[in-house]
Design a protein around this motif. Sequence first.
Motif, mmCIF file in Angstrom:
data_model
loop_
_atom_site.group_PDB
_atom_site.id
_atom_site.type_symbol
_atom_site.label_atom_id
_atom_site.label_comp_id
_atom_site.label_asym_id
_atom_site.label_seq_id
_atom_site.Cartn_x
_atom_site.Cartn_y
_atom_site.Cartn_z
ATOM 1 N N ARG A 26 -11.757 -26.642 21.117
ATOM 2 C CA ARG A 26 -12.802 -25.766 20.583
ATOM 3 C C ARG A 26 -12.239 -25.017 19.370
ATOM 4 O O ARG A 26 -11.887 -23.842 19.457
ATOM 5 N N ASN B 41 -8.133 -10.671 24.502
ATOM 6 C CA ASN B 41 -9.562 -10.979 24.653
ATOM 7 C C ASN B 41 -10.417 -9.722 24.729
ATOM 8 O O ASN B 41 -11.510 -9.674 24.156
ATOM 9 N N CYS C 178 -13.334 -9.021 15.113
ATOM 10 C CA CYS C 178 -14.672 -9.514 14.778
ATOM 11 C C CYS C 178 -15.509 -8.413 14.125
ATOM 12 O O CYS C 178 -16.256 -8.673 13.169
ATOM 13 N N ALA D 215 -18.935 -14.815 18.975
ATOM 14 C CA ALA D 215 -19.131 -16.162 19.521
ATOM 15 C C ALA D 215 -19.676 -17.042 18.406
ATOM 16 O O ALA D 215 -20.316 -16.567 17.468
ATOM 17 N N ASP D 216 -19.393 -18.342 18.497
ATOM 18 C CA ASP D 216 -19.925 -19.310 17.555
ATOM 19 C C ASP D 216 -20.620 -20.415 18.338
ATOM 20 O O ASP D 216 -20.925 -20.252 19.525
ATOM 21 N N GLY E 268 -18.995 -21.379 21.619
ATOM 22 C CA GLY E 268 -18.836 -20.393 22.675
ATOM 23 C C GLY E 268 -18.114 -19.152 22.182
ATOM 24 O O GLY E 268 -17.883 -18.972 20.984
ATOM 25 N N PRO E 269 -17.741 -18.253 23.088
ATOM 26 C CA PRO E 269 -17.049 -17.021 22.692
ATOM 27 C C PRO E 269 -15.705 -17.322 22.036
ATOM 28 O O PRO E 269 -15.040 -18.310 22.360
ATOM 29 N N ILE E 270 -15.321 -16.467 21.090
ATOM 30 C CA ILE E 270 -13.998 -16.577 20.465
ATOM 31 C C ILE E 270 -12.987 -15.963 21.432
ATOM 32 O O ILE E 270 -13.028 -14.768 21.712
ATOM 33 N N THR E 271 -12.101 -16.780 21.952
ATOM 34 C CA THR E 271 -11.126 -16.342 22.948
ATOM 35 C C THR E 271 -9.717 -16.534 22.403
ATOM 36 O O THR E 271 -9.507 -17.188 21.376
ATOM 37 N N ARG F 179 -8.535 -20.224 21.967
ATOM 38 C CA ARG F 179 -9.099 -21.029 20.891
ATOM 39 C C ARG F 179 -8.241 -20.942 19.631
ATOM 40 O O ARG F 179 -8.278 -21.852 18.800
#
Length: 647
Positions: A272, A416, A424, A432-433, A436-439, A442
């Motif tokens: 991702r 996180n 952000c 999120a994109d 899914g969420p930016i974690t 990733r």
Amino acid sequence: MQARPYLLTHAYLLTGFTAFDLVGPFARVTLAQRVFGTDAVAGAIEPVRAVLNGWGYRAPNLESMICTLQLLNHSPMLNELTSPALERLRSDAAIERHFHGRHLHGVHRALAALGHTDPPSAPRFGDGPVPITGTVPGWAGMVERWHATATVQPSTRDTHRVVLAKIGRWLAAEYPDVTGPSDWTRQTCTAWIAAVDRMRVGDHIQSQNWRDSRAEQLGKPLSAKTKRTYIRIARTFFRDIQDWDWIPRRFDPARALETPRSIRALQGPDPRVIADDLWAKLLWAGLNLEPGDLPEGPGAHPIDMVRAITLTWLFSGQRSDEIARLRLGCIRWQHDRPAVGDDPHPGDDPVCLLDIPTHKTGTAFTKPVDPILGRAIEAWQALRPTQPTMLDRKTGERVHLLFAVRARRISKNYINDTIIPALCRKAGIPAADVRGPITSHRARSTIATQLYNAKEPMTLFELQAWLGHRSPESTQHYAKITPNTLAKAYNDAGYFARNVRTIEVLVDRDAVASGTAAAGEPWQHYDLGHGFCTYTFFEQCQHRMACARCDFYIPKESSKSQLLHAKTNLQRMLVSIPLTDDEQAAVQDGQAALDQLLQRLADTPTPAGTTPRQLAATTSLPIVASPTADQHELDNSDSTEPPSRPR
């Protein structure tokens, strides 16, 4: 009111009264000073305060807390606050209400650092896992026994326990006669796999709170990853309890609980990756992080530590757990860097090396990182207060953790929960994109993909070593070829150019405009390099690569060719001609393949009807080959010599 403190003092001295929660608020420090003396109380408070201040720890009501411990222990001596006594006092509900358990834990650690007691046990959160309900006792008992025996990580054990409890509730609903794992057969395994394949989100769930929090997902089919996990957990459970001789071996879990191919086919390497534009904004936000970008509060971390954590996440490509477990002194500089390319003196810039501790899939290793990360970590190390050693839960060692302050380590969820939302907000992008969420994890895929698609890319094995993977198969789940890299590789492969060649065509517009072309006058002239072919369907001629000089052929040195070039109304065009396998070999393999092509076409009729062998016998001229776009040897030549076969 003036008599109340004296009454408490007499009650404590005469009767041992310690039910302070019944009295309400009162000056506990004053009571301790009246009971033990001012000097004794100060002598107990100051050493603890010095240790906690050295750690950067600010415990509110420290004096009141220590005095309360002295009063409850009936002694002003710190060395009499033993570990059992402290644990007993910390378990007192009244003390827990009055003083936060976290602050009591900090005082206990300070006393251990002073040598008065043993280090405290890890803080307890909650009352343990929720009891399993909805299953038969035999199944629940075996699951709890496995949970207490398995040697995998605690979080993994807890996840397995939840899924195994779901299996028990499925059994109770569908197969009530199966009272425990020993009753399972191959048919039961097949039924469980079929049930997983058809299972929906929310089926056989015990917690109603979970249902309420995920109401929008209820009823949806399980993802392929979740299905595979459910089957794998059942396979692991039965493999372990059979190997441990808890149940008789009635089937092979590896075969009876194998994940179906239809489910495996839906899963594969799919990192991702965060889009380049979003990642660039996150990098900018991390490099320009300010104190105002972070949440404020009494427990806020120092900005220098937060910057170091942020840049470690943005540049190291490591898991959040590994970042939280980095050791003090993990940055090293290699000044004798090797020569690069043709430059034997690459410069004085040292290489920054980062020591990664034992991690999820392997032992400790060292990797190169950007120097900006090394400078940020060294800036934090210079300001970091001295901290006590802390337990590395993965290795069981007591170590000096890099990211620790106030005698506490950062949580592996800190990136996180705090850093990514702050970045952000500063970058002005959503959290999120489309993937899914930016974690935190990733970022690992994003960095690996960028290194794999760089102008001078890292190979898969180099990337494997940089990420710390045991096998290249694991690395494939992180590195993804971008569409731009794939397009460049496709163009460089020359698939279209390999099968198609371009040849120049001269169109006589005078012949077309005057109508002589309709009467049979040539109007298209394909440039062969040594001459022109006037055959209209040149692309269908089998002799186009080895011209046999039939009636459609015009030598370049002829007067007819010179008249053609003298025309002012001549239009030049380029036409792509598809090549056969033999023609491709003639282009790529050279003279040997060309000779074979000429020999194969010797008796093939030309568009004029005669064969090359017949033409060669009547004209006494050799058969010649037509050039391609990359074999134009005689084009624009002023030589009047007869054309010869290409070398």
